[in-house]
Scaffold this motif. Structure first.
Motif, PDB file in Angstrom:
ATOM      1  N   GLN A   1       7.970  11.466   1.872  1.00 10.31           N
ATOM      2  CA  GLN A   1       6.791  10.603   1.780  1.00 10.31           C
ATOM      3  C   GLN A   1       6.689   9.965   0.401  1.00 10.31           C
ATOM      4  OE1 GLN A   1       3.211  12.767   3.012  1.00 10.31           O
ATOM      5  NE2 GLN A   1       4.463  13.952   4.442  1.00 10.31           N
ATOM      6  N   ALA A   2       6.962  10.747  -0.647  1.00 13.30           N
ATOM      7  CA  ALA A   2       6.887  10.216  -2.005  1.00 13.30           C
ATOM      8  C   ALA A   2       7.897   9.095  -2.205  1.00 13.30           C
ATOM      9  CB  ALA A   2       7.118  11.339  -3.011  1.00 13.30           C
ATOM     10  N   ALA A   3       9.123   9.291  -1.694  1.00  9.65           N
ATOM     11  CA  ALA A   3      10.140   8.254  -1.815  1.00  9.65           C
ATOM     12  C   ALA A   3       9.705   6.979  -1.085  1.00  9.65           C
ATOM     13  CB  ALA A   3      11.466   8.764  -1.263  1.00  9.65           C
ATOM     14  N   GLU A   4       9.083   7.144   0.078  1.00  7.00           N
ATOM     15  CA  GLU A   4       8.612   5.986   0.829  1.00  7.00           C
ATOM     16  C   GLU A   4       7.534   5.228   0.060  1.00  7.00           C
ATOM     17  OE1 GLU A   4       7.360   7.842   4.403  1.00  7.00           O
ATOM     18  OE2 GLU A   4       9.399   8.187   5.140  1.00  7.00           O
ATOM     19  N   TRP A   5       6.629   5.964  -0.600  1.00  9.88           N
ATOM     20  CA  TRP A   5       5.582   5.315  -1.385  1.00  9.88           C
ATOM     21  C   TRP A   5       6.169   4.541  -2.559  1.00  9.88           C
ATOM     22  CZ3 TRP A   5       1.109   3.744  -0.175  1.00  9.88           C
ATOM     23  CH2 TRP A   5       0.306   4.449   0.740  1.00  9.88           C
ATOM     24  N   LEU A   6       7.173   5.105  -3.214  1.00  9.33           N
ATOM     25  CA  LEU A   6       7.784   4.401  -4.338  1.00  9.33           C
ATOM     26  C   LEU A   6       8.404   3.080  -3.901  1.00  9.33           C
ATOM     27  CD1 LEU A   6       9.407   7.363  -6.294  1.00  9.33           C
ATOM     28  CD2 LEU A   6       7.398   6.017  -6.940  1.00  9.33           C
ATOM     29  N   VAL A   7       9.039   3.084  -2.731  1.00 13.87           N
ATOM     30  CA  VAL A   7       9.617   1.839  -2.219  1.00 13.87           C
ATOM     31  C   VAL A   7       8.520   0.849  -1.850  1.00 13.87           C
ATOM     32  CG1 VAL A   7      10.983   0.832  -0.351  1.00 13.87           C
ATOM     33  CG2 VAL A   7      11.736   2.943  -1.446  1.00 13.87           C
ATOM     34  N   ARG A   8       7.471   1.321  -1.166  1.00 11.60           N
ATOM     35  CA  ARG A   8       6.383   0.433  -0.745  1.00 11.60           C
ATOM     36  C   ARG A   8       5.672  -0.187  -1.943  1.00 11.60           C
ATOM     37  NH1 ARG A   8       2.497   3.474   3.292  1.00 11.60           N
ATOM     38  NH2 ARG A   8       1.441   1.467   3.160  1.00 11.60           N
ATOM     39  N   LEU A   9       5.435   0.610  -2.982  1.00 16.66           N
ATOM     40  CA  LEU A   9       4.696   0.120  -4.135  1.00 16.66           C
ATOM     41  C   LEU A   9       5.490  -0.915  -4.918  1.00 16.66           C
ATOM     42  CD1 LEU A   9       3.117   3.469  -5.307  1.00 16.66           C
ATOM     43  CD2 LEU A   9       1.907   1.513  -4.346  1.00 16.66           C
ATOM     44  N   ASP A  10       6.822  -0.861  -4.836  1.00 17.82           N
ATOM     45  CA  ASP A  10       7.631  -1.886  -5.497  1.00 17.82           C
ATOM     46  C   ASP A  10       7.513  -3.239  -4.808  1.00 17.82           C
ATOM     47  OD1 ASP A  10       8.647  -0.875  -7.770  1.00 17.82           O
ATOM     48  OD2 ASP A  10      10.622  -0.399  -6.986  1.00 17.82           O
ATOM     49  N   ASN A  11       7.264  -3.208  -3.485  1.00 14.69           N
ATOM     50  CA  ASN A  11       7.284  -4.457  -2.719  1.00 14.69           C
ATOM     51  C   ASN A  11       5.886  -4.907  -2.286  1.00 14.69           C
ATOM     52  OD1 ASN A  11       8.767  -6.588  -1.500  1.00 14.69           O
ATOM     53  ND2 ASN A  11       8.467  -5.628   0.495  1.00 14.69           N
ATOM     54  N   GLN A  12       4.912  -3.980  -2.269  1.00 17.37           N
ATOM     55  CA  GLN A  12       3.564  -4.295  -1.815  1.00 17.37           C
ATOM     56  C   GLN A  12       2.581  -3.859  -2.890  1.00 17.37           C
ATOM     57  OE1 GLN A  12       2.789  -2.719   2.111  1.00 17.37           O
ATOM     58  NE2 GLN A  12       4.944  -2.810   2.662  1.00 17.37           N
ATOM     59  N   THR A  13       2.042  -4.825  -3.627  1.00 19.58           N
ATOM     60  CA  THR A  13       1.157  -4.486  -4.749  1.00 19.58           C
ATOM     61  C   THR A  13      -0.290  -4.867  -4.474  1.00 19.58           C
ATOM     62  OG1 THR A  13       1.713  -6.608  -5.773  1.00 19.58           O
ATOM     63  CG2 THR A  13       3.016  -4.693  -6.430  1.00 19.58           C
ATOM     64  N   ASP A  14      -0.650  -5.081  -3.224  1.00 21.09           N
ATOM     65  CA  ASP A  14      -2.023  -5.452  -2.904  1.00 21.09           C
ATOM     66  C   ASP A  14      -2.945  -4.256  -3.096  1.00 21.09           C
ATOM     67  OD1 ASP A  14      -2.454  -4.191   0.065  1.00 21.09           O
ATOM     68  OD2 ASP A  14      -0.396  -4.863  -0.254  1.00 21.09           O
ATOM     69  N   ALA A  15      -4.228  -4.548  -3.206  1.00 22.89           N
ATOM     70  CA  ALA A  15      -5.211  -3.514  -3.503  1.00 22.89           C
ATOM     71  C   ALA A  15      -5.282  -2.452  -2.412  1.00 22.89           C
ATOM     72  CB  ALA A  15      -6.590  -4.157  -3.702  1.00 22.89           C
ATOM     73  N   ALA A  16      -5.143  -2.864  -1.148  1.00 25.86           N
ATOM     74  CA  ALA A  16      -5.235  -1.904  -0.048  1.00 25.86           C
ATOM     75  C   ALA A  16      -4.100  -0.882  -0.118  1.00 25.86           C
ATOM     76  CB  ALA A  16      -5.204  -2.638   1.290  1.00 25.86           C
ATOM     77  N   THR A  17      -2.882  -1.347  -0.440  1.00 21.76           N
ATOM     78  CA  THR A  17      -1.747  -0.434  -0.549  1.00 21.76           C
ATOM     79  C   THR A  17      -1.946   0.530  -1.710  1.00 21.76           C
ATOM     80  OG1 THR A  17      -0.228  -2.053   0.410  1.00 21.76           O
ATOM     81  CG2 THR A  17       0.749  -0.285  -0.900  1.00 21.76           C
ATOM     82  N   ARG A  18      -2.415  -0.004  -2.854  1.00 20.52           N
ATOM     83  CA  ARG A  18      -2.639   0.876  -4.007  1.00 20.52           C
ATOM     84  C   ARG A  18      -3.721   1.902  -3.711  1.00 20.52           C
ATOM     85  NH1 ARG A  18      -2.194  -4.090  -6.732  1.00 20.52           N
ATOM     86  NH2 ARG A  18      -4.456  -4.177  -7.020  1.00 20.52           N
ATOM     87  N   GLN A  19      -4.785   1.492  -3.020  1.00 17.66           N
ATOM     88  CA  GLN A  19      -5.854   2.423  -2.668  1.00 17.66           C
ATOM     89  C   GLN A  19      -5.343   3.503  -1.717  1.00 17.66           C
ATOM     90  OE1 GLN A  19      -8.801   2.888  -3.807  1.00 17.66           O
ATOM     91  NE2 GLN A  19      -9.411   4.481  -2.341  1.00 17.66           N
ATOM     92  N   ALA A  20      -4.536   3.115  -0.721  1.00 21.02           N
ATOM     93  CA  ALA A  20      -3.979   4.098   0.208  1.00 21.02           C
ATOM     94  C   ALA A  20      -3.079   5.087  -0.517  1.00 21.02           C
ATOM     95  CB  ALA A  20      -3.202   3.379   1.313  1.00 21.02           C
ATOM     96  N   TYR A  21      -2.328   4.576  -1.490  1.00 18.58           N
ATOM     97  CA  TYR A  21      -1.462   5.461  -2.282  1.00 18.58           C
ATOM     98  C   TYR A  21      -2.282   6.488  -3.057  1.00 18.58           C
ATOM     99  CZ  TYR A  21       1.331   6.965  -6.276  1.00 18.58           C
ATOM    100  OH  TYR A  21       1.952   7.716  -7.244  1.00 18.58           O
ATOM    101  N   HIS A  22      -3.371   6.047  -3.689  1.00 21.51           N
ATOM    102  CA  HIS A  22      -4.196   6.983  -4.470  1.00 21.51           C
ATOM    103  C   HIS A  22      -4.881   8.017  -3.570  1.00 21.51           C
ATOM    104  CE1 HIS A  22      -3.558   5.211  -8.377  1.00 21.51           C
ATOM    105  NE2 HIS A  22      -3.886   4.008  -7.934  1.00 21.51           N
ATOM    106  N   VAL A  23      -5.253   7.599  -2.365  1.00 23.02           N
ATOM    107  CA  VAL A  23      -5.821   8.565  -1.412  1.00 23.02           C
ATOM    108  C   VAL A  23      -4.785   9.616  -1.046  1.00 23.02           C
ATOM    109  CG1 VAL A  23      -6.683   8.832   0.949  1.00 23.02           C
ATOM    110  CG2 VAL A  23      -7.532   6.961  -0.488  1.00 23.02           C
ATOM    111  N   TRP A  24      -3.572   9.164  -0.756  1.00 25.53           N
ATOM    112  CA  TRP A  24      -2.476  10.103  -0.443  1.00 25.53           C
ATOM    113  C   TRP A  24      -2.202  11.017  -1.633  1.00 25.53           C
ATOM    114  CZ3 TRP A  24       2.369  10.536  -2.819  1.00 25.53           C
ATOM    115  CH2 TRP A  24       3.284  11.391  -2.166  1.00 25.53           C
ATOM    116  N   LEU A  25      -2.190  10.459  -2.833  1.00 27.96           N
ATOM    117  CA  LEU A  25      -1.884  11.238  -4.033  1.00 27.96           C
ATOM    118  C   LEU A  25      -2.911  12.345  -4.248  1.00 27.96           C
ATOM    119  CD1 LEU A  25       0.359  10.992  -6.197  1.00 27.96           C
ATOM    120  CD2 LEU A  25      -1.292   9.781  -7.628  1.00 27.96           C
ATOM    121  N   ALA A  26      -4.184  12.057  -3.965  1.00 25.49           N
ATOM    122  CA  ALA A  26      -5.246  13.033  -4.204  1.00 25.49           C
ATOM    123  C   ALA A  26      -5.360  14.070  -3.092  1.00 25.49           C
ATOM    124  CB  ALA A  26      -6.585  12.308  -4.360  1.00 25.49           C
TER     125      ALA A  26
END
Length: 321
Positions: free
Chosen positions: A12-37
């Motif tokens: 899952q972490a590897a998938e997030w790193l790939v997604r964050l490189d290509n998708q920098t919109d606010a919704a993606t970043r918010q979903a990432y922080h929810v997953w991280l917490a």
């Protein structure tokens, strides 16, 4: 020593790193922080991966740059670098080996690498067959015979022994052989049992069930699921010919099983694929062909960043037209 991080969380972490490189919109970043917490393991997995990625960020050597161009021509540079770096992490720095050492798989009584199958006759005459990326331990004494499925999937043909019952153990429960032949699959959070001949008794912390020939059931933390009918001949044929046979199962589960038969990382987002269910037979000895078959029949895109990193994503409405 740092806390162990499960293979599924690292994926899952590897998938997030790939997604964050290509998708920098606010919704993606918010979903990432929810997953991280959501779990301390998530932050630990990101830190572990980034620790391996940072030395590769500049890709100073010419062979690495050439590999990068071949791997991902036309893609954004940041995403391509991350893809190659993740592949280097998985292959060059031995993350897969680390995972096996972490859980003791290299010390298992019998194990297989990804994409390989093996069989062995045990001292009591029983026969065990393992498919890709699987591992078992066993302990036989004067009172009982126990096989511990550490990872993956096995088929067992149990030899008769009136004095010693035969068990297959997973974290979700214990399967006692009342007959001869069955398949057990272990995942991170569930066990699936497929009865091929005679019957077994499944004992879990929340219930007990006798499973008969031609039946299949899933066991997880919520208990023993509904029994489903299966075609025994088809199941046997699929196993013997190294094929993955699924009937009305979530696509994410199918991809998780297919990942055991290919090197490196098969990346996918369970949430994005939610709702997709498939009935299909796939060749595990040619996982690239299996992915092509899925891509042709489902609204999916399969992207190969390198031979060791493949991503499966759903097509949006525009891409489907």
């Amino acid at each position: 020593m740092s806390a162990a991080v499960s293979a599924s969380v690292l994926r899952q972490a590897a998938e997030w790193l790939v997604r964050l490189d290509n998708q920098t919109d606010a919704a993606t970043r918010q979903a990432y922080h929810v997953w991280l917490a959501a779990d301390p393991q998530h932050g630990a997995a990101i830190a572990r991966l980034q620790g391996h990625l940072s030395p590769l960020a500049e890709l100073p050597r010419q062979p690495a740059r050439a590999a990068l161009r071949r791997a991902h021509q036309g893609r954004p540079r940041g995403q391509a670098i991350k893809a190659l770096a993740l592949a280097g992490l998985l292959v060059g720095s031995g993350l897969l080996g680390y995972q096996h050492w972490q859980r003791g798989y290299l010390l298992a009584d019998l194990s297989t690498a990804r994409g390989t199958w093996t069989e062995q006759r045990l001292t009591d005459g029983s026969e065990i067959s393992l498919n890709g990326d699987s591992a078992v331990d066993w302990h036989f004494d004067a009172q009982e015979r126990r096989v511990h499925l550490l990872r993956g999937e096995l088929r067992v043909q149990v030899a008769k022994d009136a004095q010693r019952p035969f068990y297959v153990d997973t974290p979700q429960g214990s399967i006692r052989a009342l007959g001869t032949r069955f398949i057990v699959e272990r995942r991170d959070d569930a066990t699936r049992v497929t009865m091929l001949e005679s019957s077994t008794r499944i004992e879990s912390p929340v219930g007990t069930l006798v499973l008969n020939a031609g039946e299949q059931v899933r066991v997880d933390a919520n208990g023993i699921g509904a029994v489903q009918r299966v075609d025994v001949a088809a199941q046997e044929g699929a196993w013997n010919h190294h094929q993955l046979l699924v009937t009305d199962q979530p696509l994410s589960d199918v991809l998780e099983r297919l990942a055991r038969h290919r090197p490196g990382l098969l990346s996918f987002d369970r949430e994005a694929l939610a709702g997709m269910r498939v009935t299909v037979m796939l060749p595990t000895d040619d996982s690239d062909r299996a992915l092509r078959l899925l891509e042709r029949t489902l609204p999916l895109q399969v992207t190969h960043f390198t031979p060791w990193l493949t991503q499966v994503t759903p097509l949006d409405e525009e891409e489907r037209k």
